[in-house]
Design a protein around this motif. Structure first.
Motif, PDB file in Angstrom:
ATOM      1  N   THR A  25      71.472  13.739  -7.996  1.00  0.00           N
ATOM      2  CA  THR A  25      71.785  14.692  -7.838  1.00  0.00           C
ATOM      3  C   THR A  25      72.856  14.831  -7.013  1.00  0.00           C
ATOM      4  O   THR A  25      72.172  14.060  -5.526  1.00  0.00           O
ATOM      5  CB  THR A  25      71.237  15.639  -7.411  1.00  0.00           C
ATOM      6  N   ILE A 182      70.652  24.698  -9.826  1.00  0.00           N
ATOM      7  CA  ILE A 182      71.288  22.626 -10.227  1.00  0.00           C
ATOM      8  C   ILE A 182      72.083  22.750 -11.439  1.00  0.00           C
ATOM      9  O   ILE A 182      71.390  23.765 -12.104  1.00  0.00           O
ATOM     10  CB  ILE A 182      70.148  21.512 -10.459  1.00  0.00           C
ATOM     11  N   TRP A 198      74.718  15.614 -11.897  1.00  0.00           N
ATOM     12  CA  TRP A 198      73.923  16.595 -11.391  1.00  0.00           C
ATOM     13  C   TRP A 198      74.720  17.058 -10.495  1.00  0.00           C
ATOM     14  O   TRP A 198      74.726  15.688  -9.439  1.00  0.00           O
ATOM     15  CB  TRP A 198      72.836  15.889 -12.150  1.00  0.00           C
TER      16      TRP A 198
END
Length: 284
Positions: A25, A182, A198
């Protein structure tokens, strides 16, 4: 709906990958908006991949280490799933009574050997019964995963999501005291190592901790290793919360070592002290 493969089918079932590098991420200040994004709670635990190949079930860290022996209750829960082979992505967590995940509780559970109550939140499905599902769009992977987890199993939970309204989702997560959100592109395949599809947006929380000890340095790190932290409970006792060691400059490490050395003691100030894998010193 997922099913258990019969004996006659087994010859055609391929083995799941030995290990897949996790998709990563990128940190943003705000969750993205728009219908192409889905949003999940940011769990506060250990990123774990679960590889199921018949009775051979392994829990793999984000670097590929096999930690199955540490979490036998989770392995047993995965064995109950109606699949012959699968590869799952998720987060292993300790959950507080209010439903919020807690990293300090997770560390305490590991230190004290109480891993039977941990929960594996599963949010992605990369392989299922001989089929490579990682190439499918995320929204389709999650639909198949939800079917696999349709029967309630203690210790396992489906990582739920909402589509769109990212800023509102993050705002609600922060109001509930969660770590953040997220956000993932719903139309893309799994991309090991990628940080663009992400993203994470954190809630800014503040907490005060007491330094109750430190570990010896390892490798090229000078002066001290990690700081051992604790917090005061409502009853006024100190409870071990975990350790921290990143983001400290060499100059600060030297200053801390100079201040901590005179405070050494043979007893631990915190209740239920940690069992670090490295040698450690205690402070009063």
């Amino acid at each position: 709906m997922a099913r258990r493969v019969t004996r006659s089918d087994k010859a055609a079932v391929k083995h799941p990958p030995a290990w897949i590098m996790p998709q990563l991420t990128r940190l943003l200040d705000e969750a993205p908006d728009g219908p192409d994004w889905l949003h999940e709670i940011k769990y506060d635990g250990y990123r774990i991949h679960a590889r199921i190949d018949g009775d051979d079930i392994r829990l793999l860290t984000r670097t590929g280490l096999d930690w199955s022996y540490r979490y036998q209750a989770t392995v047993s829960a995965l064995r109950a799933l109606p699949v012959e082979s699968a590869y799952l992505d998720g987060e292993l967590c300790a959950v507080r009574p209010d439903g919020v995940t807690s990293f300090s509780r997770l560390q305490a559970a590991m230190d004290e050997g109480r891993t039977g109550d941990l929960v594996f939140f599963v949010f992605d499905l990369l392989f299922l019964n001989g089929n490579d599902t990682a190439k499918l769009p995320l929204i389709e992977r999650k639909a198949r995963l939800e079917a696999v987890l349709s029967k309630p199993t203690p210790g396992l939970r489906f990582g739920e999501h909402v589509v769109g309204n990212g800023p509102r989702f993050r705002e609600h997560a922060c109001r509930l005291g969660l770590e953040g959100a997220i956000s993932k592109r719903s139309d893309r395949p799994y991309a090991p190592g990628d940080r663009g599809l992400w993203v994470k947006s954190k809630c800014l929380n503040r907490e005060e901790f007491v330094v109750v000890g430190w570990t010896d340095p390892t490798g090229s790190r000078p002066h001290i290793g990690a700081l051992l932290l604790a917090y005061y409970t409502d009853e006024g006792t100190l409870r071990y919360a975990g350790r921290v060691g990143t983001g400290i400059t060499v100059a600060e490490l030297k200053r801390l070592a100079r201040r901590l050395e005179p405070l050494k003691t043979v007893t631990h100030a915190a209740r239920r002290p940690a069992a670090p894998r490295e040698p450690f010193r205690l402070t009063a």
